[in-house]
Enzyme design. Structure first.
Site, PDB file in Angstrom:
ATOM      1  N   ASP A  10       0.873  -1.175   0.000  1.00 34.82           N
ATOM      2  CA  ASP A  10       0.000   0.000   0.000  1.00 34.82           C
ATOM      3  C   ASP A  10       0.908   1.221   0.000  1.00 34.82           C
ATOM      4  OD1 ASP A  10      -2.301   1.659   0.248  1.00 34.82           O
ATOM      5  OD2 ASP A  10      -2.014   1.777   2.403  1.00 34.82           O
ATOM      6  N   SER A  11       0.307   2.396  -0.174  1.00 36.69           N
ATOM      7  CA  SER A  11       1.103   3.618  -0.103  1.00 36.69           C
ATOM      8  C   SER A  11       1.522   3.927   1.338  1.00 36.69           C
ATOM      9  CB  SER A  11       0.279   4.782  -0.650  1.00 36.69           C
ATOM     10  OG  SER A  11      -0.931   4.882   0.062  1.00 36.69           O
ATOM     11  N   TYR A  42      -0.705   8.463  -2.585  1.00 38.43           N
ATOM     12  CA  TYR A  42      -0.693   8.210  -4.023  1.00 38.43           C
ATOM     13  C   TYR A  42      -1.889   8.899  -4.701  1.00 38.43           C
ATOM     14  CZ  TYR A  42       2.670   4.256  -3.757  1.00 38.43           C
ATOM     15  OH  TYR A  42       3.768   3.451  -3.599  1.00 38.43           O
ATOM     16  N   GLY A  43      -2.945   9.035  -3.937  1.00 39.39           N
ATOM     17  CA  GLY A  43      -4.240   9.427  -4.514  1.00 39.39           C
ATOM     18  C   GLY A  43      -4.293  10.807  -5.117  1.00 39.39           C
ATOM     19  N   ASN A  74      -6.410   0.986  -3.163  1.00 37.22           N
ATOM     20  CA  ASN A  74      -7.378   1.183  -4.242  1.00 37.22           C
ATOM     21  C   ASN A  74      -6.796   2.002  -5.375  1.00 37.22           C
ATOM     22  OD1 ASN A  74     -10.408   0.397  -3.348  1.00 37.22           O
ATOM     23  ND2 ASN A  74      -9.138   0.868  -1.594  1.00 37.22           N
ATOM     24  N   THR A  75      -5.976   2.996  -5.015  1.00 39.02           N
ATOM     25  CA  THR A  75      -5.421   3.882  -6.035  1.00 39.02           C
ATOM     26  C   THR A  75      -4.528   3.090  -6.987  1.00 39.02           C
ATOM     27  OG1 THR A  75      -5.491   5.604  -4.353  1.00 39.02           O
ATOM     28  CG2 THR A  75      -4.223   6.077  -6.340  1.00 39.02           C
ATOM     29  N   CYS A 184     -10.996   2.998  -0.369  1.00 37.81           N
ATOM     30  CA  CYS A 184      -9.621   3.319   0.006  1.00 37.81           C
ATOM     31  C   CYS A 184      -9.338   2.507   1.261  1.00 37.81           C
ATOM     32  CB  CYS A 184      -9.497   4.815   0.292  1.00 37.81           C
ATOM     33  SG  CYS A 184      -7.873   5.282   0.934  1.00 37.81           S
ATOM     34  N   THR A 185      -8.208   1.828   1.295  1.00 35.01           N
ATOM     35  CA  THR A 185      -7.950   0.931   2.424  1.00 35.01           C
ATOM     36  C   THR A 185      -7.672   1.682   3.734  1.00 35.01           C
ATOM     37  OG1 THR A 185      -5.700   0.732   1.550  1.00 35.01           O
ATOM     38  CG2 THR A 185      -7.212  -1.089   1.102  1.00 35.01           C
TER      39      THR A 185
HETATM   40  N1  DGL Z   1      -4.806   3.193   0.870  1.00 37.04           N
HETATM   41  C1  DGL Z   1      -4.688   3.889  -0.378  1.00 37.04           C
HETATM   42  C2  DGL Z   1      -5.910   3.582  -1.243  1.00 37.04           C
HETATM   43  O1  DGL Z   1      -6.583   2.617  -0.955  1.00 37.04           O
HETATM   44  C3  DGL Z   1      -4.419   5.306  -0.090  1.00 37.04           C
HETATM   45  C4  DGL Z   1      -4.088   6.057  -1.287  1.00 37.04           C
HETATM   46  C5  DGL Z   1      -3.201   7.213  -1.101  1.00 37.04           C
HETATM   47  O2  DGL Z   1      -2.042   6.993  -0.760  1.00 37.04           O
HETATM   48  O3  DGL Z   1      -3.639   8.332  -1.370  1.00 37.04           O
HETATM   49  O4  DGL Z   1      -6.198   4.234  -2.209  1.00 37.04           O
END
Ligand code: DGL
Length: 266
Positions: A10-11, A42-43, A74-75, A184-185
């Site tokens: 994940d990010s 990341y989003g 998710n991103t 988004c997780t």
């Molecule tokens: N947990 C990421 C997601 O599900 C967060 C994204 C991000 O880093 O902005 O999109």
């Protein structure tokens, strides 16, 4: 092959919601978790940047000879998964399809809301998946860019989340939706505030449980699930100094994460 670990990335800390469910679903599996804390969020980034980060994360996990990669973001799933699964031979799954299946099972009136990062909502990945399964369903998306930094900051339980939720979700509330996908997780940690804003009758769908189930089915189908019984060991890697990750991780997993190793070059 069956002894090999599962790789998850994940990010930041959000993917730990998936790790928690994986540990419930398959307690004997070893997990390598990578949180790209130096580059979160990341989003708010553009698709080429998100793709680049996603490729680098997959390459990092391949160093551990993983048997499956779960994109617990998710991103990255929205932007990177279609591309990644073409170029890597290791099985790779994301969190979007599992969340969509759960939401379609949940809705009674065919009106689903999706909340996520700006990149996820702009990609329309959820809408496309939902429409592919049931074109009659109405989908309403809303990006909530401040939610991720609030969670990473450790403020998930703070009343500042209620203020943000009120601003972001006011429009969705008027759309008569009965199901909201937490796209988004990071968002499962904000469930109380989101539920307060949307009302008790609205079902919040979190893809972590469904993703863990899909991972299990896939490993069973390919004969890759660890066959015996043992206590699976999770190992954690991050791209920034691990201090804040360790503090926030406890809230996601419900238990202490003792160490996370900082990776210099991803
Ligand atoms: N947990 C990421 C997601 O599900 C967060 C994204 C991000 O880093 O902005 O999109």
């Amino acid at each position: 092959m069956r002894d090999k670990p599962i790789g998850v990335f994940d990010s930041g800390v959000g993917g730990l919601t998936v790790v928690k469910q994986l540990a419930k679903e398959m307690p004997s599996e070893d997990i390598i978790y990578f949180g790209d804390t130096a580059r979160v969020p990341y989003g708010t980034k553009s698709p080429p940047t998100i793709k680049k980060f996603s490729i680098e994360n997959v390459l990092f996990l391949l160093n551990f000879d993983v048997k499956l990669i779960i994109i617990a973001c998710n991103t990255s799933s929205a932007i990177g998964l279609p591309f990644l699964s073409k170029y890597f031979s290791v099985p790779i799954i994301g969190v979007i399809k599992p969340g969509v299946k759960a939401a379609i099972r949940s809705t009674r009136n065919g009106r689903i809301g999706v909340i996520g990062t700006t990149a996820t909502i702009a990609s329309k990945a959820y809408e496309k998946e939902i429409k592919a399964l049931n074109p009659k369903i109405k989908v309403y998306g809303k990006n909530c860019p401040l939610f991720v930094p609030l969670v990473e900051e450790g403020w998930a339980g703070d009343d500042i989340v209620d203020i943000a939720a009120k601003k972001y979700l006011a429009d969705l509330k008027g759309k008569k939706i009965d199901t909201v996908i937490l796209g988004c997780t990071h968002y499962p940690l904000l469930k109380p505030a989101i539920q307060r804003m949307m009302g008790k009758a609205v079902k919040l769908v979190d893809s972590a449980e469904e993703t863990a189930r899909e991972a299990r089915n896939l490993l069973e189908e390919c004969g890759l699930k660890y066959p015996g019984r043992r206590a699976g060991r999770p190992r954690f890697y991050v791209s920034d100094a691990p201090g804040k990750f360790l503090t926030v991780a406890k809230r996601f997993l419900g238990k202490d994460v003792k160490t996370a190793e900082q990776v210099k070059d991803v």
